[in-house]
Design an enzyme around this catalytic site. Structure first.
Site, PDB file in Angstrom:
ATOM      1  N   HIS A  24       0.855  -1.200   0.000  1.00 39.59           N
ATOM      2  CA  HIS A  24       0.000   0.000   0.000  1.00 39.59           C
ATOM      3  C   HIS A  24       0.888   1.246   0.000  1.00 39.59           C
ATOM      4  O   HIS A  24       0.799   2.070   0.920  1.00 39.59           O
ATOM      5  CB  HIS A  24      -0.932   0.047   1.217  1.00 39.59           C
ATOM      6  CG  HIS A  24      -2.125  -0.855   1.107  1.00 39.59           C
ATOM      7  ND1 HIS A  24      -2.819  -1.294   2.201  1.00 39.59           N
ATOM      8  CD2 HIS A  24      -2.776  -1.364   0.051  1.00 39.59           C
ATOM      9  CE1 HIS A  24      -3.825  -2.056   1.812  1.00 39.59           C
ATOM     10  NE2 HIS A  24      -3.820  -2.110   0.510  1.00 39.59           N
ATOM     11  N   HIS A  80     -12.241  -8.559  -5.611  1.00 41.40           N
ATOM     12  CA  HIS A  80     -11.733  -7.247  -5.178  1.00 41.40           C
ATOM     13  C   HIS A  80     -10.909  -6.646  -6.315  1.00 41.40           C
ATOM     14  O   HIS A  80     -10.124  -7.340  -6.948  1.00 41.40           O
ATOM     15  CB  HIS A  80     -10.884  -7.460  -3.923  1.00 41.40           C
ATOM     16  CG  HIS A  80     -10.290  -6.251  -3.307  1.00 41.40           C
ATOM     17  ND1 HIS A  80     -10.828  -4.987  -3.428  1.00 41.40           N
ATOM     18  CD2 HIS A  80      -9.182  -6.100  -2.519  1.00 41.40           C
ATOM     19  CE1 HIS A  80     -10.080  -4.129  -2.750  1.00 41.40           C
ATOM     20  NE2 HIS A  80      -9.069  -4.773  -2.203  1.00 41.40           N
ATOM     21  N   GLU A  82      -8.573  -4.270  -6.150  1.00 46.26           N
ATOM     22  CA  GLU A  82      -7.219  -3.767  -5.878  1.00 46.26           C
ATOM     23  C   GLU A  82      -6.196  -4.603  -6.658  1.00 46.26           C
ATOM     24  O   GLU A  82      -6.330  -5.817  -6.811  1.00 46.26           O
ATOM     25  CB  GLU A  82      -6.935  -3.790  -4.361  1.00 46.26           C
ATOM     26  CG  GLU A  82      -5.846  -2.807  -3.991  1.00 46.26           C
ATOM     27  CD  GLU A  82      -5.737  -2.545  -2.485  1.00 46.26           C
ATOM     28  OE1 GLU A  82      -6.483  -3.140  -1.696  1.00 46.26           O
ATOM     29  OE2 GLU A  82      -4.875  -1.720  -2.117  1.00 46.26           O
ATOM     30  N   ASP A  84      -3.353  -5.927  -6.359  1.00 49.75           N
ATOM     31  CA  ASP A  84      -2.659  -7.138  -5.918  1.00 49.75           C
ATOM     32  C   ASP A  84      -3.494  -8.391  -6.183  1.00 49.75           C
ATOM     33  O   ASP A  84      -2.985  -9.502  -6.125  1.00 49.75           O
ATOM     34  CB  ASP A  84      -2.245  -7.053  -4.440  1.00 49.75           C
ATOM     35  CG  ASP A  84      -3.357  -6.636  -3.512  1.00 49.75           C
ATOM     36  OD1 ASP A  84      -4.236  -5.866  -3.916  1.00 49.75           O
ATOM     37  OD2 ASP A  84      -3.362  -7.085  -2.344  1.00 49.75           O
ATOM     38  N   HIS A 146     -12.303  -4.476   2.306  1.00 48.50           N
ATOM     39  CA  HIS A 146     -12.054  -3.176   2.861  1.00 48.50           C
ATOM     40  C   HIS A 146     -12.227  -2.051   1.851  1.00 48.50           C
ATOM     41  O   HIS A 146     -11.942  -0.891   2.177  1.00 48.50           O
ATOM     42  CB  HIS A 146     -10.636  -3.130   3.477  1.00 48.50           C
ATOM     43  CG  HIS A 146      -9.518  -3.222   2.471  1.00 48.50           C
ATOM     44  ND1 HIS A 146      -8.525  -2.281   2.410  1.00 48.50           N
ATOM     45  CD2 HIS A 146      -9.267  -4.082   1.483  1.00 48.50           C
ATOM     46  CE1 HIS A 146      -7.674  -2.595   1.453  1.00 48.50           C
ATOM     47  NE2 HIS A 146      -8.118  -3.689   0.887  1.00 48.50           N
ATOM     48  N   ASP A 165      -9.450 -10.178   1.067  1.00 45.42           N
ATOM     49  CA  ASP A 165      -8.514  -9.612   2.050  1.00 45.42           C
ATOM     50  C   ASP A 165      -8.857  -9.970   3.506  1.00 45.42           C
ATOM     51  O   ASP A 165      -7.954 -10.032   4.354  1.00 45.42           O
ATOM     52  CB  ASP A 165      -8.479  -8.080   1.926  1.00 45.42           C
ATOM     53  CG  ASP A 165      -7.618  -7.620   0.762  1.00 45.42           C
ATOM     54  OD1 ASP A 165      -6.618  -8.277   0.467  1.00 45.42           O
ATOM     55  OD2 ASP A 165      -7.958  -6.589   0.163  1.00 45.42           O
ATOM     56  N   TYR A 193      -2.057  -7.163  10.323  1.00 55.05           N
ATOM     57  CA  TYR A 193      -2.875  -6.913   9.126  1.00 55.05           C
ATOM     58  C   TYR A 193      -4.177  -6.204   9.523  1.00 55.05           C
ATOM     59  O   TYR A 193      -4.571  -5.200   8.924  1.00 55.05           O
ATOM     60  CB  TYR A 193      -3.158  -8.266   8.473  1.00 55.05           C
ATOM     61  CG  TYR A 193      -3.839  -8.232   7.137  1.00 55.05           C
ATOM     62  CD1 TYR A 193      -3.103  -8.327   5.961  1.00 55.05           C
ATOM     63  CD2 TYR A 193      -5.223  -8.154   7.034  1.00 55.05           C
ATOM     64  CE1 TYR A 193      -3.721  -8.333   4.730  1.00 55.05           C
ATOM     65  CE2 TYR A 193      -5.850  -8.166   5.811  1.00 55.05           C
ATOM     66  CZ  TYR A 193      -5.094  -8.254   4.667  1.00 55.05           C
ATOM     67  OH  TYR A 193      -5.718  -8.260   3.447  1.00 55.05           O
ATOM     68  N   HIS A 226      -4.482 -13.388   1.059  1.00 56.43           N
ATOM     69  CA  HIS A 226      -3.097 -13.216   1.503  1.00 56.43           C
ATOM     70  C   HIS A 226      -2.825 -14.210   2.626  1.00 56.43           C
ATOM     71  O   HIS A 226      -3.622 -14.337   3.559  1.00 56.43           O
ATOM     72  CB  HIS A 226      -2.854 -11.814   2.079  1.00 56.43           C
ATOM     73  CG  HIS A 226      -2.999 -10.702   1.096  1.00 56.43           C
ATOM     74  ND1 HIS A 226      -2.110 -10.482   0.070  1.00 56.43           N
ATOM     75  CD2 HIS A 226      -3.940  -9.737   0.991  1.00 56.43           C
ATOM     76  CE1 HIS A 226      -2.494  -9.420  -0.626  1.00 56.43           C
ATOM     77  NE2 HIS A 226      -3.611  -8.951  -0.092  1.00 56.43           N
TER      78      HIS A 226
HETATM   79 FE1  FEO Z   1      -7.227  -4.787  -0.781  1.00 60.66          FE
HETATM   80 FE2  FEO Z   1      -4.999  -7.341  -0.879  1.00 60.66          FE
HETATM   81  O1  FEO Z   1      -5.864  -5.843  -1.514  1.00 60.66           O
END
Ligand code: FEO
Length: 398
Positions: A24, A80, A82, A84, A146, A165, A193, A226
């Site tokens: 991030h 999601h 994002e 990643d 999130h 996430d 996290y 993750h």
């Molecule tokens: Fe919200 Fe692992 O990205």
């Protein structure tokens, strides 16, 4: 990461990122690296749940090819937007152009704004379902867990929740399951996290867990995007999230300071002596030399915080200023916070920190304690007594 079998015909095909040390942007330090998990479900139809960071697209594709020809993929679930988790999507779609991408309406918009790529996208909502053959996948929208686009995918036949996430950890290991790794290390990464990414979202998380509990769906395995897959103790991480989301605290203190010529540091050390002499556990961190992500993790279940800074240009020093800005964004609830610091000719840091404490919604422990240059004997005694009073406040004896 080579392919790992999660269940019969369900494979983890994501990648290990051993070397990532910042996430991030510069907001999260990942001393143990990370993983970008993706799950391939092979049935009469084939679904891939999430992809990986764009620069790992080749590795994802190689992993998928160990199981099937990617052109056979029918569905790609984008839990999601994002990058990643979606970065490898455009490269993968080149190999399976007929695959349907499923996600929320906000995910559709986000993918468009990130990649401007053509894709066969279908918007799904909570309760929507696809049938793969023996297995089905159901979707649960999870806005702000999130990001606004976030979604969980659930396979009822396997009691398998893939919440992206949520319940994740930035934790690269060759082992992939909770019963294969050191439990303390795993929970440490899970707490870090939560603290650094999810802390401000506690109310939303509580509501979502409640909603899922009301659905009465069994959850035997939680496979996040993750880190480690929770197959042995899924309830352990759910319970931890419930505690963190309720802002449950322990009677302990975290003291964070930045010092210019060590006077503020000397105050911090005397204050912590006072806190511990009153029977309250405390930890001390120099924010200028300590990993901020780790300090925030330490704050997650501590009831009291003390922030100290030398005065510089009529205000606090810049590293603690950035730190407190970050803490303010986390909106910690049910916390008591106070401040201290040394000054030369005009103060300012204590007042400025008190303002931030109030803005962050924490209960202020005042007055803060400011000392000119180095504390003398009486002022050291005041620092000690300040620590004692703070400890009593935390312990509910004041
Ligand atoms: Fe919200 Fe692992 O990205």
């Amino acid at each position: 990461m080579s392919v790992i079998k999660v269940l019969d015909n369900i494979y983890s095909v994501g990648v290990l990122d051993w070397n990532v040390r910042e996430f991030h942007g510069h907001t999260y330090s990942t001393k143990r690296g990370s993983t970008y998990n993706a799950y391939l479900i092979v049935d009469e139809k084939i679904a891939l749940v999430d992809t990986v960071m764009g620069y790992f697209a080749d590795e994802l594709i190689t992993n998928i090819k160990e199981i099937i020809n990617p052109e056979r993929i029918d569905y790609i679930i984008a839990n999601h937007v994002e990058t990643d988790h979606s970065g490898a999507l455009p490269a993968l779609l080149n190999l399976c152009p007929r695959a349907k991408v499923l996600g929320t309406a906000k995910c559709k918009d986000g993918l468009h704004r990130n990649y401007y790529a053509k894709m066969n996208f279908e918007v799904v909502k909570t309760g929507d379902k696809i049938t793969l053959g023996k297995r089905t996948l159901t979707f649960i929208e999870a806005p702000m867990i999130h990001w606004p686009d976030s979604m969980f995918t659930y396979c009822p036949e396997e009691a398998l929740l893939m919440p992206n996430d949520a319940f994740g950890q930035h934790y690269a290991t060759t082992e992939r399951f909770d019963d294969e790794v050191d439990e303390c290390e795993l929970m440490d990464e899970a707490a870090k996290y939560y603290a650094n990414i999810l802390w401000p979202l506690g109310a939303i998380i509580l509501k979502k867990i409640e909603e899922i509990q009301k659905m009465n769906i069994p959850i035997k395995i939680i496979a996040p995007s993750h880190g480690i897959i929770w197959r042995s103790q899924p309830q352990k991480i759910i319970d931890a999230y419930l505690n963190w989301a309720k802002n449950e605290t322990k009677k302990r203190a975290v003291v964070v300071y930045e010092t210019m010529w060590q006077a503020t540091e000397k105050m911090a050390r005397k204050i912590i002596e006072g806190i511990t002499s009153a029977g309250v556990s405390a930890k001390l961190f120099d924010v200028a030399t300590t990993d901020r992500t780790e300090i925030v993790k330490e704050m997650l279940d501590a009831e009291g915080f003390l922030f100290g800074s030398s005065t510089h240009d009529n205000g606090m020093l810049p590293t603690i200023a950035g730190f407190l800005q970050f803490v303010k964004g986390l909106m910690p609830k049910n916390r008591i916070a106070g401040t201290f610091g040394s000054y030369g000719w005009a103060g300012g840091a204590v007042k400025e920190i008190e303002e931030i404490i109030k803005e962050a919604g924490m209960e202020i422990f005042s007055p803060g304690i400011a000392v000119k240059y180095l504390p003398d004997e009486d002022e050291f005694k005041r620092c000690f007594d300040f620590g004692v009073s703070f400890a009593k406040k935390i312990a509910g004896k004041l």
